[in-house]
Each structure stands twice: as structure tokens, then as C-alpha cells.
Design an enzyme around this catalytic site. Sequence first.
Site, mmCIF file in Angstrom:
data_model
loop_
_atom_site.group_PDB
_atom_site.id
_atom_site.type_symbol
_atom_site.label_atom_id
_atom_site.label_comp_id
_atom_site.label_asym_id
_atom_site.label_seq_id
_atom_site.Cartn_x
_atom_site.Cartn_y
_atom_site.Cartn_z
ATOM 1 N N HIS A 72 1.427 4.114 -20.533
ATOM 2 C CA HIS A 72 1.915 2.796 -20.093
ATOM 3 C C HIS A 72 1.261 2.262 -18.825
ATOM 4 C CE1 HIS A 72 4.478 6.086 -18.752
ATOM 5 N NE2 HIS A 72 4.745 5.396 -17.670
ATOM 6 N N ASP B 219 9.598 5.396 -19.921
ATOM 7 C CA ASP B 219 9.070 4.482 -18.902
ATOM 8 C C ASP B 219 8.286 3.311 -19.472
ATOM 9 O OD1 ASP B 219 8.896 3.769 -16.235
ATOM 10 O OD2 ASP B 219 7.060 4.902 -15.868
ATOM 11 N N HIS C 166 8.439 13.540 -15.176
ATOM 12 C CA HIS C 166 7.752 12.428 -15.822
ATOM 13 C C HIS C 166 6.311 12.484 -15.358
ATOM 14 C CE1 HIS C 166 6.815 8.703 -17.676
ATOM 15 N NE2 HIS C 166 6.542 8.103 -16.542
ATOM 16 N N ASP D 262 3.043 10.692 -15.287
ATOM 17 C CA ASP D 262 1.993 9.685 -15.371
ATOM 18 C C ASP D 262 0.711 10.429 -15.040
ATOM 19 O OD1 ASP D 262 3.804 7.496 -15.767
ATOM 20 O OD2 ASP D 262 4.314 7.626 -13.651
HETATM 21 ZN ZN LIG Z 1 5.522 6.280 -15.994
#
Ligand SMILES: [Zn+2]
Length: 870
Positions: free
Chosen positions: A336, A125, A13, A15
Site C-alpha cells: 500500500h 492498512d 505490521h 511496511d
Molecule cells: Zn502499512
Amino acid sequence: MKPTKVHVVPHMHWDREWYFSTEESRILLVNNMEEIMERLENDETYLYYVLDGQTAILEDYFAVKPENKQRVKDLVQQGKLIIGPWYSQTDEMVVGAESIVRNLLYGFKDCAEFGEVMKIGYLPDSFGQSAQMPQILNGFDITRSIFWRGVSERKGTNKTEFNWKSDEGSEVLVQLFPLGYAIGKYLPLEKEALKKRMDKYLPVLDRGATTDHIILPNGHDQMPIQQNIFEVMDALKELYPERDFFISKYENVFDELEKNENLDTISGEFLDGKYMRVHRSIFSTRMDIKALNARIESKLTNVLEPLAAIAYNLGFEYHHGLIELIWKEIMKNHAHDSIGCCCSDKVHLEVLNRFLLAEEKTDQLIRFYLRKVVDNLETTSTDDRLNLFNLMPYEREEVITTKIITKMTSFEIKDNDGNNLNFEILSQEEIDAGLIDRQIVHYGNYDPFIQYTIEFKDTVPSMGYKTYFIQEAETTATNSVKSTDKIVTEFYEITANQNGTINIVDKKLNKTFTNVLRMENGGDDGDEYDFSPLPNETLIYNDDVVANVTLTQNEFAGRISISYELNVPADLEKRKEGVRDTLVGINIELVIPNHKALIDTKITINNTACDHRLRTLIPTGIASKVSISDNQFGYIERDVYDSAMDVWEKEDWDERPDSIYPMLTYVGLCDNEHGVSVLTNSTREYEIIDADYSTIAITLFRSVGFLGKEEMLRRPGRPSGIKMPTPDSQMLGTLMIDFGITTHAGTTLEANIANVAKEYLTPVQVYNKIPHDAMKLNKEKVQTPLTYSLLSFENKDSVLSVLKKAEKEEALVVRAFNPTTTNQQLEVVSNNKISNVGLVNLNEDKQKDLEDIKIELLPNQVGSVIFSIN
Ligand SMILES: [Zn+2]
């Protein structure tokens, strides 16, 4: 019967930024990508790797390693490296419809260079799921979705696999991650630890499963590839001999799920914080950033793209490349965490800077197109010009306040037939000639120019423009501005109170609204994720302030100026002691056009206090059970009181389900006769409050000092993120919030407030051509008409989302949605010839040919049509 097939899906994931910067994560990315590719290239049994459903990762990577494009392409084409469909891991709550569509559109485009795109709406997420997501995904031929946050069984199923349906009928098959995307992170080889972990997770996966298949996502935030995954899987097989563990990809799971015909079908948004945090109230963190996003989205889709489409149709180039740069700049921020603003101060600086760049690019490209059209008008007149552009698909009458620059001391404004425009001069100021074009002063002419602020009311053609010429006159225009104690318009009588609020008498509805724009101030003991009040706190209002108030009115509009200081505690400690030792400066500027039911509101706040929240209250007198606001391409009705408030503690929810909700462009309360709505160009958070739920509370800002805190009143337990100090999130300093207030007959939906909001967010654009411009452009071969209208909608019941040039062909695309409760006709007409009409999906792929631009839209349905016009 327990599921026996466990799909181990390697992924990370990503970010791009959070409490760490993009710069930091990019270094890890370059490192991790090499490991991933080496493994996929050299280990035939390591079958797949999912690159987090977003292509921004690839863009970041190729900026450093362009030489590896072929390696990536080979792996994608072998089906090993799985990429797309998104550009970034978008938020779905405070990000607009066009942004989410472009996020997929550019994601698909980026993938096309390499091979197949992962056709799963993969948002593992995002903080809550929009009810319109099935429709948007279907618009890209995506029928599968994976997410985590926001679900509880009160939506109608306790299964982790179900069909999710939008109001207009689009459907996706959902594979929920009931425990998130990271249950298989750094799986321990040591059997006892492995068993302890899996014994906790497997029963939850088993419970929700509807087939023999479950997923163990093997990855985590920025997690490098797990080198020993096969040894771990051997250990898993020994621990759970009845189960089969194997490397897989999400598609394989869906292939199995699709065989199951007995899945539940549910609809609506997912915003329940029962099993996982959704952060209902994150919508107002770092309001400076949130408001900037709202404004840029409006300018980009409501002004720039339609304007560029007009210019394109007149013969100028449509700059897809420049526009893509703007979209990608803001879509990086739509991830996000980034738009959630649950990041470090340093990251928020980067986010802010990206928005500043995007806004500057947008403003300058708007100016460029206005200039192109006006510079090349078909006229021999050398007079200065004043052009008005209306980017709504119908003719509009508006009060326009704008600036013109000239050396003339008195002038008149005439159309091509010599008719005078009735205008007033509100103010004037000298400006240095060098600021207009340094060449003027270079040749020794230092005479200043005068910048006049003028105001007039005019009607501007649908999706087009008109031209005026500015000529020297004998007498100088003046104005009819008078001080008054009451603004009187066609719709309203408005007075201001000593405490800085206003009273509105709606003459048509025969209703009075008092104490509008009352301010409510309370402590915020929360963090960047969530608002959290102090226990048993007494809220502070502006009821006792003595405000400076002035009211003026001229032929076109009324204006109210209100300023005061609200005494508040400096921080949480002072608030607990009841000491109000500092202040929030509040300046409110209202403009109320005489001919329209609109109160245009700009509130400038100067904040000197920490740890608090400021909201403005719009009392409507309409006791309500539901609020109406918008999500992407539609309206959404929400209970003003979430019944889970009664059980959240008993049921041990992850967060208290206050009815603090997101909106995109409006929120309204209504009964069957009338309603009150707020249209927003900045804040996107509201709550309906008061004993009878009749007051709209609009969050102006909230101020907190930590990224994540633990044990909050609204969110018990562990911190979200990490407990990092974020002094910038205290929002000290100046902030401007703008929104409109309107009242109307009928319900919010009958009054089509979605279109009223669209109009509010699409101001008439003005271009004043003078003989000087610091940046020279050569004359074009193209000549443009003095007045022009590209097209019109036959009615206002469907709302324009965007008019743009098609991505892949020489044609235009018009997209509109139906935010009402009944079927509506989108019908586009033009004085020009419309041809080559076709229905396209959101990815602009042709679905079928049409005779003309006429399609039926179901409630909350979006439709896109491609066409040529000349
Ligand atoms: Zn995230």
C-alpha cells in the site's frame, strides 16, 4: 453487556518500505525475527505470533538467513508462527485484478513449503477496500477478512463485525479494526498510562462488538516483540477485573464470531474517510510510477501470459520461474505505501527501479516467445518474416503501425499464398549494422540497414498469429498521407481548435463533443497522500493559448499533432499572487483509425512548475448522477457527488470526501442512448465535474513537495506519515500519459466498455524476423504452423482476464469475468481438441469437472476453467 474476552494478538505490521528503505527494514527484520522465534521456541505460554499476513517478509529474511528455514517451518507447523496468505500487503484501489489474485496465489505457494496458511484476508492498512474483495478471497477458500480503513455507518452497519458481500454473492465475515492495528503497540506497564490508553480504546471496541470477544492487536509498524506482555496483561487484569485478557490469534476470534447468526450483511467498496484516512486522491501521486504499473500489468497479463500459453501449446517451455520473478517484482511495489507513493524519494527510486526491471523482464520474455514461434515456422522460405499476433479471444481487424528492418530499398509483403499485403511506408531511417548484430561489422560489413515504419490494416486470427514474407520488389511502396483540416473516419469528423482542444462529431450517434482535451490547472497544497486545493483559487485553462496543430490522414488512420505551452505559476506562493511565471509544455499525439470508434491519445508533458495538478477534461454533454468504471473483475457505479460533502465538516470527517476515484482500465458517462468513455493505459484517477456533472476529468499528474503535511484544506489535522521533503514528487521533467477516448450507442455497460478497454490494452504484437540477431538460439525440434488460432470465445460479453499455463499441472487456465448487468455465458471453442475440462477456483484448485468450456457468469462474477487442448 460489555465484551469480557480480550484477545491479545502479538503481531508486527511490516511496511517493507515507506519513509525508510527496504534495506533499513531488512536489518530490523533479521533482528526481530530472532527475538520472535526465540520467544516462541522457549516460552510455551507465548502462544502465537502473526507475521503480518505476507510472505515477502519471509523471502527477505531467508535471503539473509536461509539456515533458519527449518526453525520457521517447525514454528509454523506447531501453529505458533502464523504466516500468509498474501505475498505483500497489497493496495486494492489502483492494483489490477490479476495482480491481487497472484498476490494470494504466490503467497499460498510460499506458505506451502512451511505449513498452514492463515486463511484470513488480512489487509489492516490498505487505503480503502475493493467491493470485489469477498469474491477474490472466496476464490482461495478464504471466508474471513480483517481490515481497518474506509468504513462508516452509512454503509449500513455500525458494528465492527459483519458479513461483506460481493455483487455475485461471495461473502466473507469481516472483523474490522475500528481503531487500526496498533492500539496495543508498546503497551505501558505503568498502570495510569495503561488505563488512560485503554479507557480511550475499550469503549470503541465495546460499541462495535457483536459478541463477548474483542481484539487488542499487540504490535505496530516494525515493532519488536513486546517482551513484558504478560506483566502488562497482569496489570490489565487488575485494572479491568471483569475482563479476561489472554494471548490469542485472529482465528480464535472468528471461531467465536461465526457462532453469531445475526450479523448485518453489507456490500460495496469501503472508501469513506470518516473515522480513518483513506486518501481519496492518492491515486495520482507520482504519476510516473502509477502509469508504469498500469502498463506493466497490461503487458504481463494481456500479452506475455497468453503468448507464453500459445507457445507452450505449440511445444515450447512455459517459463513459470521467469514469470514468477516478474510478478514478485511488481507485487513488492503493490504494497500500500509503495504503490500509494507516499514514501521518501529514495524509496520511490527503488520502486521505480523494480518496475523498470519488471518491464524489461516482461519485454524480453515477450520478444523471446515471439521469436521462438517465428524462428521455427514450418517453411522452407528463407525470406524475412513479419508475424502478427492477436492475443484477444476473437478475430480482430486492426490498423497496425510497426517497424521492419531490411537492406532492401524496395520490398513487398506477401502471405504464403503469394497475396500482397497493402501497406504504406510512413518513414524510414538508417540504422547501424552493429546495433543489429555486432558480428556483422566485426567481419567488415558496415553497410547500414534501413528501418521502415509501415502501416496497414489487417485481420488477425483469434488468440493466434499469421505469417507474411518480405521480398525484394521492383517498385517502392509509398503512402497516401495528406494534410487536412478535418479527420474523417467511418465514425467521426474531428477538427482541432486554436487552443489545442478538439471537436468530435460522431456521425453514427449524430452528436458533437466540443473542447475535448481542455486542460485544467490548479494549485496542489497537499502532500503525497492527498490532493488539496488552495482556498478560493481561480483555475487556469488553455482557452487562450495558440497551439501548433497539424492534421494528416492516410488510407488507414487520421493523425492530429498538437503542441503548446501553458503558462502557470512556479509554486504556491506565485499562485497565490496570481503570477504565471513558468510553463507546462504539452504535446498531444492523436491517432484515429478510420474503421474504429477510437481516439488514441498520447500526451507528453514537460513540467517546470511545483505544487500543482493538471487534468484533461472530456466534456460529454451527458448530465450524470453516476459514473461507471471498473474495479477488479467488475464494474462499479459511483455517485458523481458524494453526499457526505454536505456533512463532512459538521461530522468531523478525517478527510473531505471529494468524488476523486480510482479506475483500473476505464471510466464512462452515459444516458440510455449513448455514452463516452475513457480507456486508460496509464493514469487511474478520475472525477466527474461541472455544474451538471457531464465532464470527465482525468488526472494527468499532480506535483507536491512533502510526504506528509498537516492542516490541509481537504485533510485537517495531523500530517499523514511525516513531514519529509520529497522534491522528486514535484514531477519536474517529462511524463507521458496514454489513454483512449471512445463513444458508443447504449450505456457504458451495454457497450461493454470493459472489453473495449481490454482490446485497447492488448495491442497486436508484431515480430519481424531477419537473418541477424545478436543473441543466437539453437533450432528447436518443434515446428510451428504458419497461421494458428488456439481458441476463441463464442461471444464478447464475458471479458478475458488471462490465459496462462496452470501452475501445478500440464494444462491451460482461462479466466474471464462478466462486466455487464445480465448473466453471460463464457464459452470457449477451438479447432483443436479441448479435453480434461474443469472449473477451478482462483487458486487453480479443481471445483468440478466440466464437459466443455461453457460456464455461466453472473454480473461481476469471475470464472476460471482448466483444460487441455491439442
Ligand atoms: Zn502499512
